[in-house]
Structure formats: C-alpha cells, structure tokens
Design a protein around this motif. Sequence first.
Motif, PDB file in Angstrom:
ATOM      1  N   TRP A  30       5.951  -2.829   2.791  1.00  0.00           N
ATOM      2  CA  TRP A  30       6.355  -1.992   1.173  1.00  0.00           C
ATOM      3  C   TRP A  30       5.096  -2.412   0.003  1.00  0.00           C
ATOM      4  O   TRP A  30       4.643  -1.410  -0.692  1.00  0.00           O
ATOM      5  N   VAL A  31       4.851  -3.752   0.275  1.00  0.00           N
ATOM      6  CA  VAL A  31       3.552  -3.910  -0.643  1.00  0.00           C
ATOM      7  C   VAL A  31       2.161  -3.077  -0.544  1.00  0.00           C
ATOM      8  O   VAL A  31       1.488  -2.785  -1.528  1.00  0.00           O
ATOM      9  N   THR A  32       1.775  -2.859   1.087  1.00  0.00           N
ATOM     10  CA  THR A  32       0.862  -1.697   1.286  1.00  0.00           C
ATOM     11  C   THR A  32       0.734  -0.557   0.957  1.00  0.00           C
ATOM     12  O   THR A  32      -0.189   0.211   0.925  1.00  0.00           O
ATOM     13  N   GLN A  33       1.937   0.016   0.996  1.00  0.00           N
ATOM     14  CA  GLN A  33       2.528   1.475   1.837  1.00  0.00           C
ATOM     15  C   GLN A  33       3.154   2.186   0.477  1.00  0.00           C
ATOM     16  O   GLN A  33       4.067   2.872   0.275  1.00  0.00           O
ATOM     17  N   PRO A  62       3.453   7.867  -3.145  1.00  0.00           N
ATOM     18  CA  PRO A  62       3.252   8.832  -4.441  1.00  0.00           C
ATOM     19  C   PRO A  62       2.052   8.582  -5.217  1.00  0.00           C
ATOM     20  O   PRO A  62       2.101   9.965  -5.876  1.00  0.00           O
ATOM     21  N   THR A  63       1.385   7.709  -5.008  1.00  0.00           N
ATOM     22  CA  THR A  63       0.013   8.412  -6.117  1.00  0.00           C
ATOM     23  C   THR A  63      -0.682   9.636  -5.697  1.00  0.00           C
ATOM     24  O   THR A  63      -1.382  10.311  -6.004  1.00  0.00           O
ATOM     25  N   ALA A  89       4.712  -0.396 -13.966  1.00  0.00           N
ATOM     26  CA  ALA A  89       5.005  -1.917 -13.055  1.00  0.00           C
ATOM     27  C   ALA A  89       5.246  -2.753 -14.326  1.00  0.00           C
ATOM     28  O   ALA A  89       4.538  -3.088 -16.004  1.00  0.00           O
ATOM     29  N   LEU A  90       6.620  -3.284 -14.025  1.00  0.00           N
ATOM     30  CA  LEU A  90       6.792  -4.232 -15.542  1.00  0.00           C
ATOM     31  C   LEU A  90       6.535  -5.665 -14.655  1.00  0.00           C
ATOM     32  O   LEU A  90       6.757  -5.915 -13.888  1.00  0.00           O
ATOM     33  N   PHE A 135       8.789  -0.640 -10.736  1.00  0.00           N
ATOM     34  CA  PHE A 135       8.952  -0.846  -9.985  1.00  0.00           C
ATOM     35  C   PHE A 135       7.273  -0.389  -8.812  1.00  0.00           C
ATOM     36  O   PHE A 135       7.352   0.010  -7.771  1.00  0.00           O
ATOM     37  N   GLY A 136       6.056  -0.464  -9.997  1.00  0.00           N
ATOM     38  CA  GLY A 136       5.143   0.185  -9.792  1.00  0.00           C
ATOM     39  C   GLY A 136       4.687   1.562  -9.370  1.00  0.00           C
ATOM     40  O   GLY A 136       5.169   2.174 -10.415  1.00  0.00           O
ATOM     41  N   VAL A 137       3.776   2.244  -8.729  1.00  0.00           N
ATOM     42  CA  VAL A 137       3.944   4.086  -9.548  1.00  0.00           C
ATOM     43  C   VAL A 137       5.415   5.007  -8.802  1.00  0.00           C
ATOM     44  O   VAL A 137       5.946   4.827  -7.751  1.00  0.00           O
TER      45      VAL A 137
END
Length: 477
Positions: free
Chosen positions: A269-272, A277-278, A332-333, A460-462
């Motif tokens: 999940w961290v890498t993909q 989405p970006t 992201a927070l 939660f990121g992008v």
Amino acid sequence: MWTVLLLLGLAVLLLFKRRTRRRNEPPLDKGIIPWLGHALEFGKDAAKFLTRMKLKHGDIFTVRAAGQYITILLDSNCYDAVLSDVVSLDQISYAQSLMKRIFSLNLPSHNPESEKKRAKMYLQGDTLTQLCSSMQKNLNLLMTPSDKGLETSEWNKDGLFNLCYSLLFKTGYLTIFDAEKNNTAALTEIYEKFRQFDKLLPKLARTTVNKEEKQIASSAREELWKWLTQSCLDGKTGRQSWLGSYIQQLQDEGVDAETQRRAMLLQLWVTQGNTGPTAFWVMGYLLTHPEALRAVNDEIQCVKHLCPEEGRNHTPVFDSVLSETLRLTAAALITRQVMHDKTIRLSNGREYHLRRGDRLCVFPFISPQMDPEIHQQPEMFQFDRFLNADGSKKKDFFKQGVRVKYPSVPWGTKDNLCPGRHFAADAIKELVFTILTRFDLELCDKNAVLPLVDTSRYGFGVLQPAGDLEIRYRLRS
C-alpha cells in the motif's frame, strides 16, 4: 437506583475531567457533543471542517474528537522547526495504532528511521536508474496489444481511474515485488483484491467498518498476504533490492514469519496506494484542459529523441503539471503524539503551549496548498503555476510579502521526505507519456468534468475520486 447512581457518577466524572483552555494554549473548540466533539464532521470532510476552524481561530487551534484533543497547526513556515523535535513529538505510536487497525500488523520494535535510510539507498542514485528501467520494461509489457487484446483501429471504453490505477499498480507490483511476469489473470486478481481493501482503508483507520465491510477487508487481506508471501518470502526476492533489504531488517529485529507476511501488505500500500490515483488526476486534468494537454504533447515531441534518463530531466511543463496536480490532491495529515509538555513558536513569533497526551496534526492541503494568499484561485487547475515566464521551474512563492518555505507539501517535510518520491514521479511520468504517445485517447463526453473527490480520503495521502471519468482509447497505427 443503581442506574441513577451510575449516571450521577458519570456526570461527576465528566465535570471533573472537563477541559478548559489554559494560558498560552491554542484556541480550544470542543464542539457541542460531550466526548464525541467534532469527530463526525472531522471524519466526513476534514478539509471542509478544518478550513472552517481556520477561519474561526487562525493558524493554530485545538479540537476535541472522540475523546482525543488534537491541535491543528496550519502555519507552513514553521512546519520544519516544529516537526524536527522527535523527542517531544512522537510519530511512531500513532503509526503503530494505524498499522494494527488497517493492516492487522504489530511491529513494536521496528525502527522507521533505519527503514528510511535503507530505502534511500535503493530508491535514489544509480539504483533508482535501474529500478526505473525495470519499471519501463514492465509498463511496456503490460501495454502491448497482445496483453490488452487491442486491435489498432478498435476503440475501447474504460474508466480513466481504473485504467491508470490498474496499470500503475501492476507495473509497481512487478517491479518492486519482483513477481512472476507472465500471469495476467493473477495480476488482475491481485489488483482487484487490493482495490477491495483500499476502498475500506479510511473506515478501517477510523474503526467505522460494519460487519460486512469487516469481512470483506479481512478476506482481501488474507488473499493479498498469500500472494505477497509467494512473491516475497520464498527466497526469490534478492537481498540487494529495497524489498529484500526491508525483509532482512525485519528478520534482524526478530520479527516472526507471520508478521513479515503481514508487513508485505503495508509495503504494497505504501508503494502503490498513491501513484495510480495521482496518474488519474494528471490525465484527468490534461483531458479537461486542452491548453495543458497541448503544452505537454509539445514537450513530449521535444524530448522524444533523448535517451529515457535524459528525457526525464528535461520536462519542466510536465513537472509543473504534476506539481499542480499534487497541490490540488495530496491531502495527508502529518500526525504526532505529544509526549511531553512543549512550547512551539509560529512564524509570527507567537508561542503556544501543547499538552502531553494530545496529538499535533499538520495539514499541508489547507496551508500552503489551498491558501489563497499563496496561490491565486487555489481551487483552479493552472498547469503553468509552477513555471516562470521563461519556462524555468518556479520556486519562489510569497505570503504577505514573506517567502514561504513550501508552496506545496506532497512528499512530506524536510526531515520526513518520502524516500520513494523520485521513483513515484518517474512512474507517473512514464505512464502519462506512454499513453499520450501510443494511444488516441478522448473523453466519451466532450463536456465531461472531473468527478468530485471522495471526502473520506482526506488524511490518507492522495485523494481519490467519488466517481470516474469515462474515456475511449485505441492504439495508434
């Protein structure tokens, strides 16, 4: 009788535990619901809620959410100075809590700083070049006509989000996890299980999944653990790769085989979880902004005669498009647990006291990324926002006459930069350039606009879209 006494006892307890603002503390906003406070509004749409709080209280304030007091810091010029204190502000305890909720993973003795140093060794420099070369080969493999079943003159319909996310996920999985490269059906199954899990990630983090959703998440995790174990923990992964180094670190820390197995999903999940989405947002903004699309296509023509490595370093227009896309969608927070009472100083010189036991959150999406004093019409996509008049990269942005350190914070702050940012940016660029050079691509509805964002993904990121953008595409002859 016992019920009355219990209620009286709870009332007394709440009265004595009632929190009030002390001298030099940030403005305190507890909300009108006891204990719960602003939790519902915060979780439903963090950007809308925190923007309202900023207008009410300024660049720093404390809110109550589900019994937790959270101080929000929105002065981007002091982010580095505040977050550099890793003694008073701990990033590990909250991260471990999220790992348990989302990934059913417990790594109490894991050292994130050591992991980050190892990642830098393999995701930057010469090894990055090798990794990008492998990524390009895998992407080309996935986009060959035989793989996608395409005829040159045949139009195919798809959702742009699904197309971008699935292609980059499969490419990243093959590249980083060193998986078998000839099983298209297996790749599709892994991607679909990952999407089932990823859709529920915000609810897992907030522990708001219902019984059915919990079963779906649990089943998806089990299937992904099985696939990742076959790819990563059976001796195929070389110890000279980033993933092999990570596995070696876990083993050195005495992590058992089952926990190693679960840790692979975290790394997946961290890498993909953000690149696909970006890429969707980049392609979506290009397709809905013809001027931007023309500028990127012109740039592709200018660099196509260069070798891939050199070409990647001569794309200021695309780089501006990517920076602008991330400004609008990276949300992201950055969260820290306050371990000791601490005084922080804002860029205007004012000092505020933080209490031990509270949390501190930085939300760059609001400041600096959507700050109208830094970016004119911040809600609008402007493909050349990060370009100077001469076409060079624009680095200087100002607020009230003072240069801001960060016009955007998509990859983290100074001491917490994502070590894989260069690889992620290259993967997104490679996908976009490949699509634009090898395919005819257009919107099914010429007047279509980008879908709204899924507001539950703030933090939660992008961001991800609440819907999709229907497209049609075909291979060029």
